[in-house]
Design a protein around this motif. Structure first.
Motif, PDB file in Angstrom:
ATOM      1  N   GLY A  23     -25.121  14.187  46.815  1.00 26.01           N
ATOM      2  CA  GLY A  23     -24.954  15.632  46.761  1.00 26.01           C
ATOM      3  C   GLY A  23     -24.835  16.254  48.140  1.00 26.01           C
ATOM      4  O   GLY A  23     -24.004  17.138  48.365  1.00 26.01           O
ATOM      5  N   THR A  24     -25.653  15.779  49.071  1.00 26.36           N
ATOM      6  CA  THR A  24     -25.577  16.289  50.442  1.00 26.36           C
ATOM      7  C   THR A  24     -24.238  15.940  51.076  1.00 26.36           C
ATOM      8  O   THR A  24     -23.630  16.758  51.783  1.00 26.36           O
ATOM      9  CB  THR A  24     -26.726  15.708  51.280  1.00 26.36           C
ATOM     10  OG1 THR A  24     -27.979  16.072  50.686  1.00 26.36           O
ATOM     11  CG2 THR A  24     -26.673  16.240  52.702  1.00 26.36           C
ATOM     12  N   ILE A  29     -18.901  17.389  53.210  1.00 26.70           N
ATOM     13  CA  ILE A  29     -17.464  17.146  53.195  1.00 26.70           C
ATOM     14  C   ILE A  29     -16.720  18.338  52.608  1.00 26.70           C
ATOM     15  O   ILE A  29     -15.611  18.665  53.033  1.00 26.70           O
ATOM     16  CB  ILE A  29     -17.147  15.859  52.407  1.00 26.70           C
ATOM     17  CG1 ILE A  29     -17.842  14.663  53.045  1.00 26.70           C
ATOM     18  CG2 ILE A  29     -15.645  15.615  52.362  1.00 26.70           C
ATOM     19  CD1 ILE A  29     -17.488  14.436  54.495  1.00 26.70           C
ATOM     20  N   GLY A  30     -17.317  19.000  51.615  1.00 27.70           N
ATOM     21  CA  GLY A  30     -16.676  20.182  51.059  1.00 27.70           C
ATOM     22  C   GLY A  30     -16.476  21.266  52.103  1.00 27.70           C
ATOM     23  O   GLY A  30     -15.412  21.885  52.172  1.00 27.70           O
ATOM     24  N   LEU A  76     -19.642  20.726  42.813  1.00 24.71           N
ATOM     25  CA  LEU A  76     -20.091  19.454  42.252  1.00 24.71           C
ATOM     26  C   LEU A  76     -21.409  18.991  42.869  1.00 24.71           C
ATOM     27  O   LEU A  76     -22.200  18.303  42.217  1.00 24.71           O
ATOM     28  CB  LEU A  76     -19.006  18.396  42.492  1.00 24.71           C
ATOM     29  CG  LEU A  76     -19.150  17.042  41.830  1.00 24.71           C
ATOM     30  CD1 LEU A  76     -19.059  17.165  40.333  1.00 24.71           C
ATOM     31  CD2 LEU A  76     -18.087  16.096  42.354  1.00 24.71           C
ATOM     32  N   ALA A  77     -21.672  19.372  44.109  1.00 25.21           N
ATOM     33  CA  ALA A  77     -22.815  18.832  44.847  1.00 25.21           C
ATOM     34  C   ALA A  77     -24.139  19.146  44.164  1.00 25.21           C
ATOM     35  O   ALA A  77     -25.014  18.281  44.060  1.00 25.21           O
ATOM     36  CB  ALA A  77     -22.814  19.384  46.281  1.00 25.21           C
ATOM     37  N   ALA A  90     -17.425  13.402  36.888  1.00 30.19           N
ATOM     38  CA  ALA A  90     -16.375  14.026  37.697  1.00 30.19           C
ATOM     39  C   ALA A  90     -16.199  13.307  39.021  1.00 30.19           C
ATOM     40  O   ALA A  90     -15.073  13.075  39.477  1.00 30.19           O
ATOM     41  CB  ALA A  90     -16.712  15.496  37.925  1.00 30.19           C
ATOM     42  N   ALA A  91     -17.317  12.920  39.661  1.00 28.71           N
ATOM     43  CA  ALA A  91     -17.228  12.208  40.938  1.00 28.71           C
ATOM     44  C   ALA A  91     -16.597  10.831  40.758  1.00 28.71           C
ATOM     45  O   ALA A  91     -15.802  10.386  41.602  1.00 28.71           O
ATOM     46  CB  ALA A  91     -18.619  12.074  41.552  1.00 28.71           C
TER      47      ALA A  91
END
Length: 601
Positions: A23-24, A29-30, A76-77, A90-91
């Protein structure tokens, strides 16, 4: 022999830390992908090479895809950190797609290997992502449209303004905003660019508009999973438990709120009621039922929280309840405040300590007020309807407050044992919309020989002291009703306020008391404590139970939402509103403790 440090590296991260790690990484990256899509120079920097390990690497080839991928990764995170199964799915789909795009467009073997390695990590630890979806409704689609739309407009303005050297002319802020709005719908706006930059800006704005539309449509069309409610069968079972064990906890009857969910112990002899708010599974008071069956109900509660990856918390449990919760779950407890309980046999208006209350009550009675204290079942339907309408009109807020220490209804046929105290005064021929009714107190049963204060409402045009008058009247009428104990308001941080004003209090305690007094300007902390203290009660401590200290701000915010102090719900434009009484004149100053909902602050 392989060193221990090397073995730890080869084993990879611990399974329980994978969701937080992934998640981090998605968050980081997002943000990089959004920056890469907005600022053209950033896309060619070495820093963006880090983004190739996740699907955000698509931003190296198209600013629009980078921008939309970055927003999706940010969305998503949070789900990945909360172990959500759908976020994991999804990932898993997104990672190989990004790896294929990297290989097809840039032949980046390193990026492909790292993306697939992260995919393998997710597949290996798939059991860590088993949390079920949260309760939801289609109103979230409208909320998503508003929030995503506002975010897209703000980000779109940054995109439009990110190429100052290639803009034709000097467009104003209005022109840029118009260009953004047109671009979100796929049309060309009034701002012009040189060297093909208009294509980059146009694709970026179109991607933001498409992302807003797709997520909104998805939320609107997905199956609805509304929040848990108390079914008639659940309510019947809870009432049976309260009949046998309701005398234990003064908050037991509040478990019958119909906007709560419930889990029962395997034996059915105990239950925990709760509501899910912002990812927090919030229970209130002690479990209902036999103390020996509490561990079974608590275990079911914790299993439900784990299944959905909700943060478990308990607001306002007693000392016994806190001991059982911490022993059975390993959670921690913190004293939240004290509940004021008056023993009817010990209550009297005589003595110097009760002088102020005695004088206030006598003065109001001389002004022509009279009181009536009755069981709800003894009131006619017409009078109950008048009391309900008056209580709604005299409410000090637009939303009904209360969760842990409020029932949320008056005069329900199933609550016939409730006690209603009313104050009346003849209006000399000028009857108001509620006749001679001037104030209402509503008490719910506490076992067979007690009652707990639910709400306090009064006409703002009535004389000050209505609440004191009705509390005294209820206490004096209690022997006739078979009531031996009365639970009044809950005072947050009561012990800190009391000790902080004593002689010899240390500097830390004085500073803490000073902060509480300052916050009392908005949350009625000190005023409610002083109001309760007028009736010389005994103080029963209440606790909040939590998992980790860092969860406390989140739990506190969720509790404020549940109690109605913070409202984040989407407004319903066609909801019927209860008529409100006109605001008082400027010279009428409401008593700080008039709104009983502040007891649950």
């Amino acid at each position: 022999m392989v060193p221990e440090r090397v073995r730890r590296i080869l084993r990879g991260p611990r399974a329980e830390s994978v969701p937080a790690l992934v998640g981090t990484a998605c968050t980081f990256i997002g943000l990089i992908d959004i920056a890469a899509g907005v600022f053209p120079r950033f896309r060619h920097s070495r820093m963006h090479a880090l983004a190739e390990v996740l699907p955000g690497a698509l931003g190296s080839f198209a600013a629009a895809l980078s921008l939309s991928a970055g927003v999706l990764l940010l969305l998503l995170a949070h789900g990945l950190k909360r172990h959500k199964r759908r976020a994991w799915r999804a990932a898993v789909i997104l990672l190989p797609a990004g790896a294929a795009a990297q290989f097809a467009y840039r032949h980046s073997v390193v990026g492909v290997v790292l993306s697939l390695a992260l995919l393998a990590l997710l597949l290996r630890h798939r059991s860590e992502f088993a949390a079920l979806p949260d309760p939801r409704s289609r109103w979230k689609a409208l909320a998503n449209f508003v929030l995503m739309g506002a975010g897209s407009i703000g980000l779109g303005l940054v995109v439009v303004s990110a190429h100052p050297g290639r803009v034709i002319g000097s467009p104003s802020l209005t022109d840029r905003l118009e260009h953004v709005l047109f671009g979100l719908f796929g049309f060309e706006g009034p701002v012009g660019y040189e060297d093909g930059v208009d294509w980059t800006v146009g694709y970026s704005l179109g991607a933001l508009g498409l992302l807003t539309a797709v997520t909104t449509i998805y939320l609107a069309l997905r199956p609805e999973h509304p929040a848990a409610t108390l079914t008639p069968d659940d309510e019947s079972r809870l009432r049976e438990l309260l009949e046998r064990h309701g005398g234990r906890d003064s908050l037991g009857h509040f478990a019958l709120r119909r906007d709560k969910g419930v889990v029962f112990s395997p034996s059915g002899k105990a239950a925990v009621t709760y509501r899910v708010v912002s990812g927090v599974m919030l229970a209130s008071g002690d479990p209902i039922g036999d103390v020996e069956a509490w561990p079974g109900a608590i275990e079911r509660f914790m299993d439900e929280a784990k299944a959905h990856s909700w943060t478990p918390a308990v607001m306002g449990c007693s000392e016994t309840g806190g001991q059982v919760w911490t022993r059975e779950t390993g959670l921690d407890a913190l004293e939240l405040g004290d509940e004021a309980v008056v023993d009817v046999a010990d209550f009297s208006l005589t003595g110097r300590a009760m002088r102020n209350v005695r004088q206030m009550v006598k003065r109001i009675e001389r002004n022509g007020y009279e009181t009536r204290v009755r069981r709800a079942r003894d009131l006619s339907d017409a009078e109950l309807d008048r009391i309900r309408r008056a209580a709604g009109a005299w409410r000090g807020t637009d939303t009904e407050r209360g969760f842990s220490m409020a029932l949320g209804r008056i005069g329900d046929p199933s609550d016939g044992d409730s006690v209603i105290a009313t104050a009346h005064k003849a209006d000399d021929g000028e009857a108001g919309p509620y006749g001679d009714l001037k104030a209402v107190l509503h008490f719910v049963p506490w076992g067979t020989d007690g009652m707990s204060l639910d709400l306090m409402r009064r006409d703002r045009s009535a004389d000050p002291g209505m609440n004191e008058l009705l509390i005294v009247a209820a206490l004096q009428a209690s022997p006739r009703l078979g009531i031996a104990r009365v639970s009044l308001n809950f005072a947050m941080f009561r012990s800190a306020l009391a000790r902080g004003e004593q002689l010899g209090a240390g500097p830390v305690l004085r500073v803490w008391r000073g902060l509480l007094v300052f916050l009392s300007r908005w949350f009625q902390i000190e005023s409610l404590y002083k109001f309760n203290a007028k009736f010389r009660p005994r103080w029963e401590p209440r606790f909040v139970v939590f998992r980790k200290t860092r969860d406390l701000p989140r739990i506190g915010f969720a509790a404020m939402q549940a109690e109605g102090f913070v409202t984040l719900a989407v407004p319903r434009p066609f909801r019927r509103r209860t008529p409100r009484a006109p605001r008082p004149c400027a010279h009428i100053r409401p008593v700080a403790a008039d709104e009983h909902e502040a007891r649950a602050a």
